[in-house]
Design a protein around this motif. Structure first.
Motif: not given
Length: 988
Positions: A87-96, A856-860, A874-875, A963-968
């Motif tokens: 994973f290089r795009s974790g869903a947590g608050p620290f994006r990097s 998968r999640f969309q982060l706003n 992703e998670d 927001v979740p995106q699509g089926d897991p």
């Protein structure tokens, strides 16, 4: 062939599509006419743009496992960890955090949180030498780039540190920056289209400050500079230098920074371990770059300190020691000691003669200007002779820098810069040249010289020549007791297992020392030879890096560097250069006339990443050398005593220069030698008392003010808990270590444990693709077998057991790709992870099914400009249920995770396993509603985490949403069945 245009359709962010023969994930910034896609399971480097009107793009679904893809009980754990490491795009608050090769310590999060509070980031990071200012600045840059708050990045630094910065940005933060130096600008300009700038607002660059400040390049740089600027060793851009070329250079640097800071929307990070030289004006100029109010606000008031604390963070080593209690590589202590020697009688005789000469020539000066010129030229001779006979000889044959001065004040400014070590001088990388002693004739111009004056002038020249000849006779350990003591001390350090750096003040001394060490430590019959190299300001920055690499790296045949090695260096290596991987002791051959310089030298080895628990720092001094006595007692010992009493290390007050002047005047003009050879007698000097009072007052004041810093109120431990949770979601350190060892074992790497807690692995038998990737990451001449360190960092050519280490990441990517590919594409032994499994185990009492699920999640994310940015994350989670899919009993998360460690206690018939997995796979649609609910709940949990971090940093909350995106995606299905128990005992 013409391809008919397809009707365009809207694809949601995070949805799957099929194009170009593979599956992709739709990313933000996509439009109906242009899809921005990343390969499913791929990295950001693989992102591509696809035009649906010209290429075939159709919706896709993630393929479920197949019943025939069965593995043993380790398959689930290997696949899960390989997925999370990737994973290089974790869903947590620290994006990097998912994409950097650094495990930040809690204290290193404080500057990041301070940055998140600001609309335009303006920070001065002034932590002690060696505790991670580069990492802190890199964390801020990586997070701002990941969140989209910054488009590009430029680092302004010394050319000597440019390559190191570039390597740090790429190796730790994944930022591929271009070097902009005199040696690279020609190629960069040739590669740039005509009429365009080398710089782009969305680019990443490491730039030589001295190169770009020149009028030829400055304006173009200012017009096209990226919006995030890091300034390394920022104190050198505001130094209080007011004479000659150094003044012009310093003024140009400051003018460049001032112009950058004047654009109010530009983010600016200033980095230095020495923000305050003891002089108020340069410090005010420095902090004034952050906010105009700081240039004049009273800092002795609560309001002033609170304002400064919004932009300023400074921690000492004692402040962060508790953050390294988990075995991380950070020295627990620094063993410091003074080592005395007694001058040889011939050396003492020459020193006495030099003192007499100094006294006579200064007293006989004609006028104030000539007196100051002679004062500084004789002080240069005294200092160089205290350094080495080689430096003294060169000084006696070099014209004095003060010769060009037109006024006494200008002579003093030049003398301080060339002879002393003023705290506000420019960086020391080019300040190791020997200062000259020779001055014009005592009588002025030849037209006014009398016959008597000429005779006097000839006599003085003869005296200087005689002193130079006497100094030449002192070469070598027979008459140079300092060199003799060094050889003994270095030998003892080597025998204790230390690898020392010997710091000298002058190039001539460093070359002299290196030559004799090399000869004596490797004399005929030596059982253990010693590698010795010298690095001085005569070498270019690239040559210095090469020289150090030759001493510490593998040779052309791949043989490791000798363990018994010594680096001799001038202060060109005392700032910014990281040497902790290869050295663990510092020996001050020459006393610096500024305690800060000693801290900088010792900071090269006493820093994060040092594997030796106790580093050593030894100071050589002449017990009967009055020059050394003055420096030790007026400066170095007082500095150390105040630091021990107050716990605060503060710069030498401005009064130090006048104090040193007064004490040396007592030595040279009045011949008062004995008082300065005993520490207790310094109190008799009023000026020395005033210096100590000012110093002590400064330390106490700093200690009081530090308790009021706003950043100390940041709840770093709470945020550190969030970071730990994110790291756990991405793969814990224990998971990564276990995965790497198991995967390499399955791939024929033959891992073998080492005494240090890691292991070694052979690469020759690995699959070809993985072997090539490892070789590329470590270099073609890396040591074999490869050493894997159970630590956050590793020396060059070796690997660290962390998720972002390039070798570990390569292993994970290979394991994941092999598992997700069709089984027939690669040999069975190259697929250690499988997507299905049936395990009979005593770990369960009822039939239990474990699923490896990717969400998968969309982060706003609210941005600084008031907008809301969309990002995809992703998670991966494991979930488990007991019983049948149509009536599942869901297990708590910790029980599900525990199943990954379950061991098979009985073999399972392959036909039975295949048939049973087929039944479970066929029933998966029945549990998809529950997995969607879990995805929504996970989204709410992640959103709450984002809110907690933003609340702690007082960042924006409006518009924040996950927001979740699509089926897991169901990546793996593993069924656990109770192992039958058999009665024990007689008659069973």
């Amino acid at each position: 062939m013409t391809t008919a245009a397809q009707p365009t359709r809207q694809y949601a962010v995070g949805s799957l599509v099929h194009a170009r023969g593979r599956e992709w994930v739709v990313l933000p910034d996509s439009t109906p006419d242009l899809l921005v896609l990343r390969p499913l399971g791929g990295a950001d480097d693989d992102i591509a743009g696809v035009l649906p009107g010209l290429e075939t793009v159709v919706p896709a679904t993630f393929a479920p496992p197949t019943p025939s893809d069965l593995g043993d009980q380790q398959a689930a754990g290997l696949l899960r960890t390989a997925l999370r490491i990737g994973f290089r795009s974790g869903a947590g608050p620290f994006r990097s955090l998912a994409s950097i090769a650094v495990d930040p310590r809690p204290y290193q999060l404080v500057p990041l949180l301070m940055a998140l509070r600001q609309d335009t980031v303006r920070l001065l990071i002034a932590d002690d030498v060696g505790i991670g200012k580069t990492v802190e600045a890199g964390l801020i840059a990586a997070e701002m780039l990941a969140q989209g708050d910054a488009r590009g990045l430029v680092v302004l630094c010394s050319p000597a540190l440019a390559e190191q910065w570039r390597a740090e940005l790429y190796g730790k933060f994944g930022v591929d920056a271009r070097l902009v130096l005199p040696s690279t600008i020609g190629r960069l300009e040739r590669e740039t289209p005509y009429g365009q700038s080398v710089f782009r607002p969305d680019g990443a660059y490491v730039v030589s400050t001295d190169f770009i400040k020149s009028p030829r390049h400055r304006e173009d740089f200012l017009r096209h500079c990226p919006d995030l600027v890091i300034v390394d060793e920022a104190h050198s851009c505001v130094s209080d230098t007011t004479v000659g070329a150094s003044a012009r250079s310093s003024q140009q640097r400051y003018a460049l920074l001032r112009a950058l800071a004047d654009r109010t929307d530009r983010h600016l990070l200033l980095v230095t371990a020495t923000p305050h030289s003891g002089k108020e004006e340069p410090f005010r100029r420095l902090i004034g770059l952050l906010d105009d109010r700081l240039a004049a606000v009273p800092l002795d008031t609560d309001a002033g300190r609170r304002l400064l604390a919004e932009f300023f963070v400074q921690r000492r080593r004692a402040d962060i020691r508790e953050d390294f209690q988990d075995g991380a590589h950070f020295p627990s202590s620094r063993d410091t000691a003074e080592t005395a020697y007694t001058l040889h009688r011939d050396y003492k005789k020459l020193l006495d003669e030099v003192l007499s000469y100094a006294r006579e020539t200064v007293r006989a000066a004609d006028g104030a200007l000539q007196q100051r010129q002679r004062w500084w030229s004789t002080l240069a001779l005294l200092r160089t002779l205290s350094s080495s006979p080689a430096a003294a000889v060169q000084s006696l044959n070099t014209r004095a820098g003060v010769e060009e001065a037109d006024t006494p004040a200008e002579a003093d400014r030049t003398g301080e810069r060339t002879v002393s070590d003023p705290a506000d001088s420019e960086t020391p990388e080019s300040a190791d040249a020997v200062p000259g002693t020779r001055l014009p004739t005592a009588t002025g111009t030849e037209a006014t010289s009398t016959e008597i004056d000429a005779e006097a002038d000839d006599e003085e020249k003869a005296r200087l020549v005689a002193m130079a000849e006497s100094a030449k006779k002192l070469y070598g350990p027979t008459r140079d007791a300092k060199l003799k003591k060094l050889i003994t001390t270095v030998s003892d350090l080597l025998d204790e297992g230390y690898r020392p750096i010997v710091f000298c003040r002058y190039i001539a001394t460093a070359d002299y020392v290196a030559e004799h060490l090399k000869k004596i430590l490797n004399k005929k019959g030596t059982e253990h030879p010693v590698a010795v190299a010298s690095v001085t300001g005569e070498l270019s920055p690239d040559q210095r890096v090469t020289r150090i690499a030759e001493l510490t790296g593998t040779d052309e045949e791949g043989n490791p560097a000798p363990e018994r090695r010594v680096l001799v260096a001038t202060d060109c290596l005392s700032e910014g250069v990281n040497l902790q991987e290869s050295f663990d002791a510092v020996l001050h051959y020459d006393l610096a006339w500024n305690p800060t310089r000693h801290e900088q030298r010792e900071g090269r080895v006493d820093r994060f990443g040092q594997r030796t628990d106790v580093v050593k720092a030894l100071t050589l001094y002449g017990a009967d050398n009055p020059v050394d006595g003055i420096v030790l007692n007026v400066l170095l010992r007082k500095h150390e005593r105040i630091r021990r009493v107050t716990g605060i290390s503060v710069p030498v007050p401005q009064e130090s220069e006048s104090a040193m002047q007064a004490v040396f005047e007592g030595l040279i003009l009045r011949g008062e030698r004995s008082p300065y050879e005993q520490e207790g007698l310094f109190a008799q000097e009023e000026v020395a008392e005033q210096l100590e009072i000012a110093w002590q007052s400064s330390a106490e004041r700093e200690k009081r003010y530090r308790s009021r810093y706003a950043q100390l109120t940041i709840k770093k431990d709470e945020v550190a808990a969030e970071v730990d949770e994110i790291r756990a979601a991405l793969g814990t350190g224990e998971e990564v270590r276990d995965f790497t060892r198991r995967a390499l074992g399955a791939l024929r790497g033959m891992p073998a444990a080492t005494k240090q807690g890691g292991f070694t692995a052979h690469t020759d038998a690995l699959p070809q693709g993985l072997r090539d990737t490892v070789s590329h990451a470590l270099g073609p001449r890396h040591p074999r077998p490869v050493v894997f360190h159970d630590a956050p960092s590793a020396p060059r050519g070796e690997a660290a057991l962390t998720r972002t280490d390039p070798v570990v990441a390569a292993v994970a990517r290979f394991v994941l790709d092999a598992a997700l590919d069709d089984a027939g594409k690669v040999p069975e032994w190259q697929r250690p992870a499988r997507r299905c499994g049936v395990v009979r185990t005593k770990a369960v009492e009822r039939n239990t099914t474990l699923l490896l699920v990717r969400h998968r999640f969309q982060l706003n994310l609210p941005a600084r400009d008031g907008s809301v940015r969309e990002q995809l994350a992703e998670d991966a989670r494991v979930v488990a249920y007991r019983g049948r899919p149509d009536a599942p009993e869901w297990l708590p998360e910790d029980e599900a995770v525990a199943l990954l460690d379950a061991r098979a206690t009985q073999n399972t018939d392959p036909r039975f396993a295949t048939e049973h997995i087929a039944e479970i796979l066929a029933a998966l649609p029945a549990i998809m509603p529950e997995l969607r609910d879990q995805s929504a709940e996970l989204g709410r949990t992640l959103e709450a985490s984002h809110r907690r971090v933003r609340t702690a940093s007082r960042a924006r909350l409006a518009g924040l949403k996950v927001v979740p995106q699509g089926d897991p995606d169901i990546l793996g299905v593993y069924h656990y069945r109770p192992a039958p128990t058999f009665p024990q005992g007689v008659g069973a």
